[in-house]
Design a protein around this motif. Structure first.
Motif, PDB file in Angstrom:
ATOM      1  N   LEU A 253     -23.133 -38.403  11.968  1.00 59.36           N
ATOM      2  CA  LEU A 253     -22.739 -39.467  11.040  1.00 59.36           C
ATOM      3  C   LEU A 253     -23.937 -39.803  10.027  1.00 59.36           C
ATOM      4  N   TRP A 285     -17.818 -45.793   9.444  1.00 60.28           N
ATOM      5  CA  TRP A 285     -17.786 -44.363   8.752  1.00 60.28           C
ATOM      6  C   TRP A 285     -16.565 -43.690   8.815  1.00 60.28           C
ATOM      7  N   GLY A 290     -18.287 -37.984   8.570  1.00 58.28           N
ATOM      8  CA  GLY A 290     -19.410 -38.523   8.805  1.00 58.28           C
ATOM      9  C   GLY A 290     -19.894 -39.494   7.812  1.00 58.28           C
TER      10      GLY A 290
END
Length: 609
Positions: A253, A285, A290
């Protein structure tokens, strides 16, 4: 009418959990300010408060109920649709770290009192007590038949839900185990460990199925979504989504410097991830790419609250401070804090835990959550950035200069002590002396020795070549702080076993042990061999008579007293609630240098058409 998020007061301090509410767009949150809130794309609402910081909040599968667990030793049950408190569960004797709903009647909680409690949560009745963990219990999971728990004793345990019988134990492992999660589709359990490893076990056979190095520092959160993907977050500042068949990373992420690793959770449909931040906001997110999609509650100028983590002081009254907002401040104890010098490191704001001030060279060392050491110079006109250095040993928890500032010693989360040269901006040596995170250290210049304490309950003295000199025994839990008398004769320590201990430094002999009650101590200051001050996690400052064991207490803050410092003839106390308090050693005269800014009576939204 549309409610605008930009006008809303958010959490006044770190968000410890962000948990999506099933079948809705809501996210229920918990924070250091004791608040339980509801975030949505267009508004933030306050459900209510605990009497202390909230460690975690969870929901039931229907999205009707939320359970928040707190360092006030309670769990509160909230009706989400009706926005009201319906039950308070009382029975633990230390911080409650985790909670899970099993069904519409049963739930289980995990606490630093080393117990798991099974609840009939609608009635508030304790149905069963599960005993066996030897240290703090930090995480719990459950299904219809079993309860799973892990914590600081480095074990993962399986209990029979109906009888409370311990069925299986994995470990002890070589590192602490802070987090676990059920992988229901594959009938497995996932364990996140402080050595950076993910370990997976079969719930059918108990066999170890997989183990791999996932992070370069301690793992603080694992979670499995409905389609079996694994999320892990560690103190290496990385949040990773894993393929559970190949154990290969699918996506990392986008980083966020203020993300709290313990706070992460999957969205209900498994398509996204949410987390709380040290700035009081919530991040969202997209789990496939990501990419960070939004930050709810973000303020254009950054957070307008301060949670002080430590202050360092000099005899002339100069003080340096660090806080959760990632800024370094310096000023004088007798001037208005509004006039103090402030600096944000060029690399950006990241929570800072540790600070030291060298008056001989007018420089500051500040240690950050992302393992980075910052060195700054101090002048009348401002703070001057000099250097940054990534130690790569976990969050930096404590720093001390040698008496003339020629060197500094640094204590890290990994248990490693680092010797630093401020002149060359270089590491002189690194020494892995502790089994757990180093919480505090002090230096004895005339002996060329230091002494440090750790999350493993250790108190160790060592020479400046990094060799262990002696051990101070007695504590049975995390040792949070220590102090040494100016003549080097006496050492005082406080720990999460609620005991203050005074030692003769040279012999390691225990001279006295004082029971501090049931509020966990955070900080300690040795006045002399007869008196000490202790700051606890509830905002109380305790004056302890070391001869008689008599204690006088006074509440000077609404949250924990993170540090105590000698400043001339006075004492400066810093608090997580944003207050700075100056007092005398007898705690008779108390002056607020900066008031608490953490808690608000209500959160307000502005409605516009």
């Amino acid at each position: 009418m549309e409610r605008l998020l930009k006008s809303v007061r958010i959490h006044r301090g770190p968000v410890t959990t962000a948990m999506p509410v099933p079948h809705s767009s809501l996210i229920v949150t918990a924070g250091y300010d004791g608040a339980v809130g509801l975030f949505s794309p267009n508004a933030i609402e306050l459900l209510g408060y605990h009497d202390h910081l909230v460690n975690r909040v969870v929901t039931d599968p229907t999205g009707t109920w939320a359970g928040s667990c707190s360092s006030d030793y309670t769990i509160k049950i909230w009706n989400i649709p009706e926005r009201r408190l319906v039950q308070t569960l009382r029975g633990h004797s230390d911080d409650v770290e985790d909670f899970v709903f099993i069904d519409s009647e049963w739930a289980v909680s995990a606490s630093r009192d080393r117990r798991l409690l099974m609840w009939n949560w609608p009635s508030g009745r304790i149905e069963r007590i599960l005993l066996g963990h030897q240290r703090d219990v930090l995480a719990v999971a459950a299904d219809n038949q079993h309860i799973y728990s892990t914590g600081d004793d480095r074990t993962l345990r399986v209990w029979d839900r109906n009888t409370g019988t311990l069925l299986t134990q994995w470990g002890p492992f070589e590192a602490e185990t802070d987090t676990c999660a059920l992988d229901v589709p594959r009938n497995r359990i996932v364990l996140g460990c402080d050595d950076g490893y993910i370990r997976i076990f079969s719930l059918n056979t108990g066999a170890s199925l997989a183990s791999w190095s996932a992070h370069q520092s301690g793992i603080k959160r694992v979670a499995v979504n409905s389609d079996g993907r694994l999320l892990s977050a560690g103190y290496d500042q990385r949040v990773i989504v894993w393929n559970m068949d190949s154990h290969a990373p699918q996506v990392v992420l986008d980083p966020h410097s203020a993300c709290w690793e313990r706070s992460l959770n999957w969205t209900s449909d498994g398509s996204g991830v949410v987390a709380g931040t040290f700035d009081g906001t919530v991040i969202q997110w997209d789990a496939q790419s990501g990419a960070q999609m939004a930050e709810l509650g973000a303020q254009p100028a950054g957070p307008d609250h301060i949670c002080w983590n430590e202050a360092a002081a000099a005899e002339d009254g100069t003080i340096a401070l660090v806080s959760d907002d990632g800024r370094v401040r310096a000023g004088h104890i007798d001037t208005d804090p509004a006039s103090w010098l402030t600096m944000e490191p060029p690399s950006g704001r990241v929570l800072m835990n540790a600070v030291a001030y060298d008056p001989h060279h007018a420089r500051i060392l500040a240690g950050a959550h992302n393992h980075v050491l910052h060195q700054l110079g101090v002048s009348l006109t401002g703070l001057r950035f000099e250097a940054s250095y990534s130690l790569g040993l976990g969050p930096i928890n404590t720093i001390r200069f040698t008496p003339h500032g020629e060197e500094a010693w640094i204590g890290t989360y990994s248990g490693t002590l680092v010797r630093w040269s401020p002149d060359t901006h270089a590491v002189i040596g690194a020494y892995a002396l502790h089994d757990g995170a180093i919480k505090a250290l002090r230096l004895l210049a005339d002996r060329h020795e230091g002494v440090s304490c750790s999350a493993a309950g250790e108190v160790l003295a060592w020479d400046w070549s990094g060799r262990r000199a002696r051990h101070f025994g007695g504590h049975t839990a995390i040792v949070n702080d220590l102090d040494v008398s100016s003549d080097g004769r006496w050492l005082v320590t406080v720990g999460r076993d609620f005991i203050l201990r005074l030692y003769e430094y040279q012999t390691s002999r225990l001279m006295t042990a004082v029971d501090l009650g049931r509020r966990s101590p955070k900080s300690v200051l040795l006045i002399n061999e007869h008196e000490a001050l202790v700051g606890d996690y509830w905002g109380y400052l305790l004056h302890v008579n070391l001869d008689s064991g008599q204690i006088a207490s006074r509440r000077i803050a609404t949250n924990g007293l993170s540090s105590l410092s000698h400043v001339q003839t006075r004492v400066l106390a810093t608090s997580y609630d944003g207050s700075l308090v100056v007092t005398d050693t007898a705690v008779l005269s108390v002056r607020s240098l900066a008031p608490s800014g953490q808690r608000f009576a209500e959160w307000a939204t502005e409605e516009v058409s």
